[in-house]
Each structure stands twice: as C-alpha cells, then as structure tokens.
Design a protein around this motif. Structure first.
Motif, mmCIF file in Angstrom:
data_model
loop_
_atom_site.group_PDB
_atom_site.id
_atom_site.type_symbol
_atom_site.label_atom_id
_atom_site.label_comp_id
_atom_site.label_asym_id
_atom_site.label_seq_id
_atom_site.Cartn_x
_atom_site.Cartn_y
_atom_site.Cartn_z
ATOM 1 N N THR A 64 82.106 13.829 49.046
ATOM 2 C CA THR A 64 82.710 13.397 50.299
ATOM 3 C C THR A 64 84.121 12.901 50.005
ATOM 4 O OG1 THR A 64 81.971 11.106 50.094
ATOM 5 C CG2 THR A 64 80.449 12.674 51.157
ATOM 6 N N PRO A 65 85.045 13.002 50.960
ATOM 7 C CA PRO A 65 86.389 12.471 50.709
ATOM 8 C C PRO A 65 86.375 11.003 50.299
ATOM 9 C CG PRO A 65 86.412 13.863 52.655
ATOM 10 C CD PRO A 65 84.976 13.717 52.254
ATOM 11 N N ALA A 66 85.531 10.202 50.949
ATOM 12 C CA ALA A 66 85.481 8.769 50.625
ATOM 13 C C ALA A 66 85.021 8.539 49.197
ATOM 14 C CB ALA A 66 84.558 8.043 51.603
ATOM 15 N N ALA A 67 84.010 9.278 48.746
ATOM 16 C CA ALA A 67 83.499 9.107 47.385
ATOM 17 C C ALA A 67 84.528 9.544 46.346
ATOM 18 C CB ALA A 67 82.204 9.889 47.212
ATOM 19 N N LEU A 68 85.260 10.622 46.641
ATOM 20 C CA LEU A 68 86.294 11.082 45.707
ATOM 21 C C LEU A 68 87.401 10.045 45.577
ATOM 22 C CD1 LEU A 68 86.553 14.830 46.755
ATOM 23 C CD2 LEU A 68 85.683 13.952 44.578
ATOM 24 N N VAL A 69 87.797 9.459 46.696
ATOM 25 C CA VAL A 69 88.853 8.437 46.667
ATOM 26 C C VAL A 69 88.369 7.199 45.918
ATOM 27 C CG1 VAL A 69 90.205 6.849 48.091
ATOM 28 C CG2 VAL A 69 89.995 9.247 48.765
ATOM 29 N N LYS A 70 87.136 6.779 46.193
ATOM 30 C CA LYS A 70 86.582 5.601 45.524
ATOM 31 C C LYS A 70 86.483 5.822 44.029
ATOM 32 C CE LYS A 70 82.667 2.391 45.704
ATOM 33 N NZ LYS A 70 81.374 2.075 46.351
ATOM 34 N N GLY A 71 86.108 7.035 43.628
ATOM 35 C CA GLY A 71 85.958 7.340 42.208
ATOM 36 C C GLY A 71 87.266 7.358 41.441
ATOM 37 N N LEU A 72 88.380 7.470 42.151
ATOM 38 C CA LEU A 72 89.682 7.500 41.478
ATOM 39 C C LEU A 72 90.065 6.139 40.913
ATOM 40 C CD1 LEU A 72 92.138 9.282 40.807
ATOM 41 C CD2 LEU A 72 93.117 8.633 43.015
ATOM 42 N N ALA A 73 89.573 5.064 41.538
ATOM 43 C CA ALA A 73 89.896 3.695 41.111
ATOM 44 C C ALA A 73 91.405 3.486 41.016
ATOM 45 C CB ALA A 73 89.230 3.373 39.770
ATOM 46 N N ALA A 74 92.103 3.951 42.042
ATOM 47 C CA ALA A 74 93.569 3.863 42.045
ATOM 48 C C ALA A 74 94.032 2.478 42.475
ATOM 49 C CB ALA A 74 94.147 4.919 42.977
ATOM 50 N N ALA A 75 95.276 2.186 42.169
ATOM 51 C CA ALA A 75 95.857 0.902 42.528
ATOM 52 C C ALA A 75 96.086 0.815 44.037
ATOM 53 C CB ALA A 75 97.180 0.713 41.789
ATOM 54 N N THR A 76 96.155 -0.421 44.541
ATOM 55 C CA THR A 76 96.459 -0.691 45.944
ATOM 56 C C THR A 76 97.950 -0.976 46.073
ATOM 57 O OG1 THR A 76 94.262 -1.606 46.338
ATOM 58 C CG2 THR A 76 95.994 -2.236 47.893
ATOM 59 N N ARG A 77 98.547 -0.474 47.147
ATOM 60 C CA ARG A 77 99.966 -0.730 47.412
ATOM 61 C C ARG A 77 100.096 -1.739 48.545
ATOM 62 N NH1 ARG A 77 99.497 4.688 46.109
ATOM 63 N NH2 ARG A 77 99.035 5.265 48.266
ATOM 64 N N ILE A 78 100.779 -2.837 48.272
ATOM 65 C CA ILE A 78 100.996 -3.890 49.262
ATOM 66 C C ILE A 78 102.487 -3.978 49.528
ATOM 67 C CG2 ILE A 78 100.754 -6.355 49.758
ATOM 68 C CD1 ILE A 78 98.414 -6.353 47.724
ATOM 69 N N SER A 79 102.877 -3.749 50.780
ATOM 70 C CA SER A 79 104.306 -3.730 51.112
ATOM 71 C C SER A 79 104.636 -4.820 52.128
ATOM 72 C CB SER A 79 104.695 -2.364 51.688
ATOM 73 O OG SER A 79 104.458 -1.333 50.753
ATOM 74 N N ILE A 80 105.798 -5.443 51.936
ATOM 75 C CA ILE A 80 106.353 -6.384 52.913
ATOM 76 C C ILE A 80 107.822 -6.016 53.124
ATOM 77 C CG2 ILE A 80 104.767 -8.243 52.260
ATOM 78 C CD1 ILE A 80 107.093 -9.502 50.674
ATOM 79 N N SER A 81 108.455 -6.658 54.074
ATOM 80 C CA SER A 81 109.855 -6.351 54.368
ATOM 81 C C SER A 81 110.738 -6.707 53.180
ATOM 82 C CB SER A 81 110.316 -7.121 55.611
ATOM 83 O OG SER A 81 109.579 -6.713 56.738
ATOM 84 N N SER A 82 111.662 -5.818 52.864
ATOM 85 C CA SER A 82 112.599 -6.048 51.778
ATOM 86 C C SER A 82 113.526 -7.210 52.114
ATOM 87 C CB SER A 82 113.422 -4.783 51.534
ATOM 88 O OG SER A 82 114.317 -4.970 50.464
ATOM 89 N N GLY A 83 113.877 -8.005 51.091
ATOM 90 C CA GLY A 83 114.819 -9.106 51.277
ATOM 91 C C GLY A 83 114.171 -10.399 51.697
ATOM 92 N N PHE A 84 112.851 -10.383 51.920
ATOM 93 C CA PHE A 84 112.164 -11.588 52.377
ATOM 94 C C PHE A 84 111.957 -12.572 51.229
ATOM 95 C CE2 PHE A 84 108.799 -14.045 54.477
ATOM 96 C CZ PHE A 84 109.302 -14.104 55.772
ATOM 97 N N LEU A 85 111.860 -12.041 50.008
ATOM 98 C CA LEU A 85 111.706 -12.867 48.814
ATOM 99 C C LEU A 85 112.907 -12.674 47.902
ATOM 100 C CD1 LEU A 85 107.965 -12.158 47.867
ATOM 101 C CD2 LEU A 85 108.849 -14.157 49.075
ATOM 102 N N SER A 86 113.263 -13.735 47.187
ATOM 103 C CA SER A 86 114.331 -13.623 46.193
ATOM 104 C C SER A 86 113.804 -12.879 44.971
ATOM 105 C CB SER A 86 114.809 -15.017 45.784
ATOM 106 O OG SER A 86 113.787 -15.682 45.051
#
Length: 301
Positions: free
Chosen positions: A214-236
């Motif tokens: 299943t697509p979900a099982a294939l994605v889960k099996g990859l154990a890939a990293a999570t990408r977390i994005s916020i607005s640029s310039g908000f942190l120094s």
C-alpha cells in the motif's frame, strides 16, 4: 477466485534488452492497483502482455481465470483497455466515436450516449475528434474502454499531459469506476495520483518489480526524516542553531526556514517555547520519496 490477475515470472526481451525480467504479482478483484516506474522500466510492456496484446518470452498470466495469449476472444467482453496513445477516427464526432465502439461490442447505442454523460462529454458530443482538448480526448478514450461495462479496466498513463483541473476531474471518474466494483490497473508517472487512487502499488525499474505494498506502508517503511518549516527571518542565526541542536539539519531559502529531522517532537516543542510557529508547515515522506529511494535520481533517456 480472489485474484483478477496472476502474473508469474514474466519475461520479455528485445535483443539484449530485458524489458520485463521475472515479474510476478497478483491483483485482487475490486482492487485499484498501480504500476509505477521511470521511463523504460517495463510498465507498458508488462501491461501489454497481461492484456494479451503482446506474447511473453516466458512466464504465465491468468486474467480473470483465462490465459490472455494466444488472443483470447472470451476476454474481449470482460476487459477494457485505455492505451497511452488512442487512435480515433478524426472526422467522427465524440458521439459517433462512442457509438462505433458500442456497435463493435454489440452494446445499444443509447449506452454510448450514457457513457458520454458519465465522463462529462455530453456538451461535446457533436464535436469532431480533432477539436477535442487533450483532457476531453482522454475522457472519451476512457468512455470507450468502459462502454461494454468490463469487469477489469487497464489504464496506461490516463492523465499524461493533462492540466491539474482535468487530472483531478479524471481522478473523480476513476474513483467512481472502481467504486462500481470494477478492478482497475493503472500505470502512471504521477506519485500523487497513485497515492490518492491506488489500494496497492508496484514500483518497477529495469524490468523488475522492486516492491509492492500500500502507498502508506511503503512510505512508513522508508523511515524518512520529517520536514518542519516556518517563515524565514523569524529566528536569528544563533536561535536557528540552538533550535536545530544536533537533531536537525536546516535550510533557509529566504521564504521558509526548514528543519529536517528524525526527532520532530523536540524541534516542535522548542519552536513552540520560543513562540516561533509563524507559517508552520510539517511534512513527512511521500510516495515520491519512496520512488526516488528505490529507482534513483539520475536522468533517464
């Protein structure tokens, strides 16, 4: 009989090229099954052998309990095929084209008109083939493949070259086809399409099937990293370094600051503590990531 299709150790060569090299898989009745792969992976050749359009060098195929090769007339009324490139009669209108298919299958012409309505082509019924848009021609092709109400439908890249709106409308039609109880086999280059439509997918490359699930099982099996994005310039710069610590990599393109991590909870907690969640977007792996992981990123001819 649970399986609509059984393929065992299928092989096809063209000179030194192993177009299909020991392919085996099953498709259950009522399933929406996808075959994915880069150009030259062997998808179309595999499909043509299963459909009975091409003779395999070796291996076996059972299609609705029948052998498709030599050409099996018993299967003609039970399967529908939409090829990558459909050859229609240019001077016929959409209605005339659909009715021609109805005549060939011994189906009442009124059903051809009903199919045009099903695929949203009633207003284009009197339009000559050469004046239909790409999306309209694709929908007509699918209508002709379904006109005799087959049990099993093969679709070879049905949304290729369509605009996003036409693709999404076609997805709705394909979901309805499957919901009506038909088994659907799809080849596509679009990972989002497969992820949205298919119950299971086979990822194929260089004539071989690499994985099926299943697509979900294939994605889960990859154990890939999570990408977390916020607005640029908000942190120094110093704050970015502190948030990332040793659990994330960062990338700032001037619009979004992205943390790539296998520990998203730590990053999200730290960002929340700093009230730095402006423009927050969290994305995990997709079927495209699985596809690239299995088949590589190099250009294909």
């Amino acid at each position: 009989m649970d399986a609509a299709i059984r393929v065992t150790d299928l092989a096809k060569r063209y000179g030194d090229l192993r177009a299909v090299d020991g392919v085996s898989f099953e498709v259950k009745r009522g399933e929406f099954f996808g075959i994915l792969g880069p150009n030259g992976a062997g998808k179309t050749t595999t499909l043509e052998i299963v459909e009975g359009l091409r003779k395999p060098d070796s291996g076996t195929v059972s299609l609705l309990g029948e052998a498709p090769w030599p050409r099996n007339k018993k299967l003609g009324q039970r399967i529908g095929v939409q090829l990558q490139a459909s050859a229609f009669f240019d001077r016929l209108t959409a209605r005339e084209q659909a009715r021609t298919f109805a005549d060939l299958y011994g189906v009442p012409r009124a059903h051809a008109d009903e199919m045009l309505e099903t695929v949203g082509l009633t207003e284009k019924a009197n339009t000559p083939m050469e004046k239909l848009s790409g999306g309209q021609a694709q929908r007509l092709s699918i209508a002709c493949a379904l006109i005799h109400e087959p049990e099993l439908v093969f679709l070879d890249e049905p949304t290729a070259a369509l605009d996003p709106q036409a693709r999404r409308n076609l997805w709705d039609l394909l979901r309805k086809v499957n919901a009506d109880g038909r088994t659907v086999v799809l080849t596509t280059h679009y990972m989002d399409e497969a992820e949205s439509l298919c119950d299971r997918v086979a990822i194929m490359d260089k004539g071989k099937i690499l994985k099926i699930d299943t697509p979900a099982a294939l994605v889960k099996g990859l154990a890939a990293a999570t990408r977390i994005s916020i607005s640029s310039g908000f942190l120094s710069t110093d704050e970015v370094r502190e948030v990332a610590g040793d659990v994330a990599q960062t990338d700032d393109d001037g619009v979004e600051l992205t943390f790539t991590t296998h520990d998203p909870a730590t990053i999200l907690t730290t960002l929340a503590a700093r009230s730095a969640l402006d423009g927050l977007r969290v994305s995990g792996a997709t079927l495209e990531d699985v596809f690239l992981d299995l088949t590589g990123r190099e250009y294909r001819a």
